[in-house]
Design a protein around this motif. Structure first.
Motif, PDB file in Angstrom:
ATOM      1  N   ALA A   1      -9.145   8.731   5.539  1.00 28.68           N
ATOM      2  CA  ALA A   1     -10.213   7.933   6.152  1.00 28.68           C
ATOM      3  C   ALA A   1      -9.850   6.452   6.161  1.00 28.68           C
ATOM      4  O   ALA A   1     -10.106   5.740   7.136  1.00 28.68           O
ATOM      5  CB  ALA A   1     -11.525   8.159   5.405  1.00 28.68           C
ATOM      6  N   LYS A   2      -9.227   5.990   5.082  1.00 27.85           N
ATOM      7  CA  LYS A   2      -8.819   4.585   4.998  1.00 27.85           C
ATOM      8  C   LYS A   2      -7.754   4.276   6.051  1.00 27.85           C
ATOM      9  O   LYS A   2      -7.819   3.240   6.716  1.00 27.85           O
ATOM     10  CB  LYS A   2      -8.288   4.280   3.602  1.00 27.85           C
ATOM     11  N   PHE A   3      -6.771   5.159   6.221  1.00 22.64           N
ATOM     12  CA  PHE A   3      -5.735   4.952   7.240  1.00 22.64           C
ATOM     13  C   PHE A   3      -6.334   4.888   8.639  1.00 22.64           C
ATOM     14  O   PHE A   3      -5.967   4.038   9.453  1.00 22.64           O
ATOM     15  CB  PHE A   3      -4.687   6.063   7.190  1.00 22.64           C
ATOM     16  N   ILE A   4      -7.266   5.781   8.928  1.00 22.35           N
ATOM     17  CA  ILE A   4      -7.908   5.787  10.245  1.00 22.35           C
ATOM     18  C   ILE A   4      -8.703   4.501  10.450  1.00 22.35           C
ATOM     19  O   ILE A   4      -8.610   3.861  11.508  1.00 22.35           O
ATOM     20  CB  ILE A   4      -8.795   7.038  10.405  1.00 22.35           C
ATOM     21  N   ALA A   5      -9.461   4.107   9.433  1.00 23.54           N
ATOM     22  CA  ALA A   5     -10.249   2.874   9.536  1.00 23.54           C
ATOM     23  C   ALA A   5      -9.348   1.645   9.663  1.00 23.54           C
ATOM     24  O   ALA A   5      -9.684   0.697  10.378  1.00 23.54           O
ATOM     25  CB  ALA A   5     -11.183   2.742   8.337  1.00 23.54           C
ATOM     26  N   LEU A   6      -8.199   1.651   8.980  1.00 21.48           N
ATOM     27  CA  LEU A   6      -7.250   0.535   9.119  1.00 21.48           C
ATOM     28  C   LEU A   6      -6.722   0.460  10.544  1.00 21.48           C
ATOM     29  O   LEU A   6      -6.574  -0.635  11.102  1.00 21.48           O
ATOM     30  CB  LEU A   6      -6.088   0.686   8.137  1.00 21.48           C
TER      31      LEU A   6
ATOM     32  N   MET B   1     -12.690  -1.426   2.782  1.00 17.99           N
ATOM     33  CA  MET B   1     -12.906  -1.961   1.436  1.00 17.99           C
ATOM     34  C   MET B   1     -13.757  -1.012   0.600  1.00 17.99           C
ATOM     35  O   MET B   1     -13.453  -0.761  -0.567  1.00 17.99           O
ATOM     36  CB  MET B   1     -13.585  -3.330   1.519  1.00 17.99           C
ATOM     37  N   ALA B   2     -14.819  -0.481   1.194  1.00 19.47           N
ATOM     38  CA  ALA B   2     -15.713   0.415   0.452  1.00 19.47           C
ATOM     39  C   ALA B   2     -14.997   1.702   0.061  1.00 19.47           C
ATOM     40  O   ALA B   2     -15.145   2.175  -1.068  1.00 19.47           O
ATOM     41  CB  ALA B   2     -16.948   0.716   1.296  1.00 19.47           C
ATOM     42  N   VAL B   3     -14.213   2.263   0.977  1.00 16.57           N
ATOM     43  CA  VAL B   3     -13.465   3.488   0.665  1.00 16.57           C
ATOM     44  C   VAL B   3     -12.428   3.207  -0.411  1.00 16.57           C
ATOM     45  O   VAL B   3     -12.204   4.034  -1.303  1.00 16.57           O
ATOM     46  CB  VAL B   3     -12.807   4.068   1.945  1.00 16.57           C
TER      47      VAL B   3
ATOM     48  N   GLY C   1       0.815  -1.209   0.000  1.00 13.84           N
ATOM     49  CA  GLY C   1       0.000   0.000   0.000  1.00 13.84           C
ATOM     50  C   GLY C   1       0.850   1.260   0.000  1.00 13.84           C
ATOM     51  O   GLY C   1       0.572   2.215  -0.741  1.00 13.84           O
ATOM     52  N   LEU C   2       1.905   1.264   0.806  1.00 13.17           N
ATOM     53  CA  LEU C   2       2.808   2.418   0.828  1.00 13.17           C
ATOM     54  C   LEU C   2       3.548   2.564  -0.500  1.00 13.17           C
ATOM     55  O   LEU C   2       3.803   3.683  -0.953  1.00 13.17           O
ATOM     56  CB  LEU C   2       3.794   2.304   1.989  1.00 13.17           C
ATOM     57  N   SER C   3       3.877   1.446  -1.130  1.00 12.26           N
ATOM     58  CA  SER C   3       4.526   1.492  -2.445  1.00 12.26           C
ATOM     59  C   SER C   3       3.595   2.112  -3.488  1.00 12.26           C
ATOM     60  O   SER C   3       4.022   2.940  -4.297  1.00 12.26           O
ATOM     61  CB  SER C   3       4.932   0.088  -2.890  1.00 12.26           C
ATOM     62  N   LEU C   4       2.333   1.717  -3.447  1.00  9.50           N
ATOM     63  CA  LEU C   4       1.364   2.305  -4.378  1.00  9.50           C
ATOM     64  C   LEU C   4       1.160   3.782  -4.085  1.00  9.50           C
ATOM     65  O   LEU C   4       1.055   4.604  -4.997  1.00  9.50           O
ATOM     66  CB  LEU C   4       0.028   1.564  -4.273  1.00  9.50           C
ATOM     67  N   TRP C   5       1.115   4.110  -2.816  1.00 14.13           N
ATOM     68  CA  TRP C   5       0.950   5.499  -2.409  1.00 14.13           C
ATOM     69  C   TRP C   5       2.087   6.346  -2.974  1.00 14.13           C
ATOM     70  O   TRP C   5       1.870   7.403  -3.554  1.00 14.13           O
ATOM     71  CB  TRP C   5       0.910   5.554  -0.888  1.00 14.13           C
TER      72      TRP C   5
ATOM     73  N   ALA D   1       4.098   5.542  -5.521  1.00 11.08           N
ATOM     74  CA  ALA D   1       4.108   5.509  -6.989  1.00 11.08           C
ATOM     75  C   ALA D   1       3.083   6.464  -7.589  1.00 11.08           C
ATOM     76  O   ALA D   1       3.308   7.035  -8.653  1.00 11.08           O
ATOM     77  CB  ALA D   1       3.840   4.085  -7.478  1.00 11.08           C
ATOM     78  N   LEU D   2       1.969   6.640  -6.893  1.00 12.48           N
ATOM     79  CA  LEU D   2       0.911   7.512  -7.403  1.00 12.48           C
ATOM     80  C   LEU D   2       1.037   8.948  -6.895  1.00 12.48           C
ATOM     81  O   LEU D   2       0.243   9.808  -7.273  1.00 12.48           O
ATOM     82  CB  LEU D   2      -0.462   6.953  -7.020  1.00 12.48           C
ATOM     83  N   HIS D   3       2.010   9.182  -6.033  1.00 13.89           N
ATOM     84  CA  HIS D   3       2.243  10.514  -5.467  1.00 13.89           C
ATOM     85  C   HIS D   3       0.987  11.073  -4.800  1.00 13.89           C
ATOM     86  O   HIS D   3       0.648  12.243  -4.977  1.00 13.89           O
ATOM     87  CB  HIS D   3       2.749  11.493  -6.536  1.00 13.89           C
ATOM     88  N   LEU D   4       0.316  10.222  -4.041  1.00 10.84           N
ATOM     89  CA  LEU D   4      -0.887  10.662  -3.335  1.00 10.84           C
ATOM     90  C   LEU D   4      -0.507  11.304  -2.010  1.00 10.84           C
ATOM     91  O   LEU D   4       0.447  10.886  -1.354  1.00 10.84           O
ATOM     92  CB  LEU D   4      -1.827   9.478  -3.096  1.00 10.84           C
ATOM     93  N   ASP D   5      -1.256  12.300  -1.606  1.00  4.86           N
ATOM     94  CA  ASP D   5      -1.007  13.012  -0.357  1.00  4.86           C
ATOM     95  C   ASP D   5      -2.264  12.901   0.508  1.00  4.86           C
ATOM     96  O   ASP D   5      -3.316  13.433   0.131  1.00  4.86           O
ATOM     97  CB  ASP D   5      -0.680  14.474  -0.645  1.00  4.86           C
ATOM     98  N   PRO D   6      -2.182  12.226   1.662  1.00  3.69           N
ATOM     99  CA  PRO D   6      -3.374  12.053   2.500  1.00  3.69           C
ATOM    100  C   PRO D   6      -3.968  13.373   3.002  1.00  3.69           C
ATOM    101  O   PRO D   6      -5.120  13.415   3.410  1.00  3.69           O
ATOM    102  CB  PRO D   6      -2.903  11.198   3.671  1.00  3.69           C
ATOM    103  N   ARG D   7      -3.187  14.440   2.954  1.00  3.37           N
ATOM    104  CA  ARG D   7      -3.737  15.736   3.362  1.00  3.37           C
ATOM    105  C   ARG D   7      -4.770  16.235   2.352  1.00  3.37           C
ATOM    106  O   ARG D   7      -5.673  16.988   2.712  1.00  3.37           O
ATOM    107  CB  ARG D   7      -2.631  16.775   3.501  1.00  3.37           C
ATOM    108  N   TYR D   8      -4.621  15.831   1.109  1.00  2.00           N
ATOM    109  CA  TYR D   8      -5.535  16.275   0.059  1.00  2.00           C
ATOM    110  C   TYR D   8      -6.453  15.167  -0.429  1.00  2.00           C
ATOM    111  O   TYR D   8      -7.506  15.443  -0.989  1.00  2.00           O
ATOM    112  CB  TYR D   8      -4.745  16.860  -1.118  1.00  2.00           C
TER     113      TYR D   8
END
Length: 125
Positions: A76-81, A113-115, A57-61, A63-70
């Protein structure tokens, strides 16, 4: 990037489904009194699958240059995990089974899963 992203997404999803299956089977087996539910080898397998899910998951994060702040769905997924890990650990911790922890962990897992599929915090509601 396609040579990395596609296989990594498939591996991440496969690991997630394996983890879900293990969690469901462990809960059901405990209801029927199976002694292997608290076996240390199984707990090691579960922990290892969680580590691999997090790494992929961190590798995909990255690779996609996603920022949880935005990307609020990711936050929400991190909190639910975190809730899933905590309640799942509580459900099976110390060789005891706690039904409330198991149900709460299943609810958190369903939300994760839904998120993951909708990429929406409110799941499109």
């Amino acid at each position: 990037m396609d040579w990395f992203y596609g296989p990594m997404v498939k591996m991440h999803a496969l690991l997630a489904w394996c983890s879900i299956g293990l969690f469901l089977v462990r809960g059901l087996a405990h209801q029927f009194g199976a002694a292997w539910v608290t076996d240390e080898r199984l707990r090691t397998l579960v922990f290892s699958s969680h580590v691999l899910i997090v790494v992929s998951g961190l590798s995909l994060w990255g690779a996609l240059h996603l920022d949880p702040r935005y990307e609020t769905w990711m936050t929400a997924k991190f909190i639910a995990l975190g809730i899933y890990f905590a309640t799942g650990h509580w459900a099976f911790g110390r060789g005891e089974f706690r039904l409330l922890g198991y149900v709460l962990a299943l609810l958190a897992l369903a939300y994760v899963m839904a998120v993951s599929m909708t990429r929406q915090v409110l799941l499109g509601l």
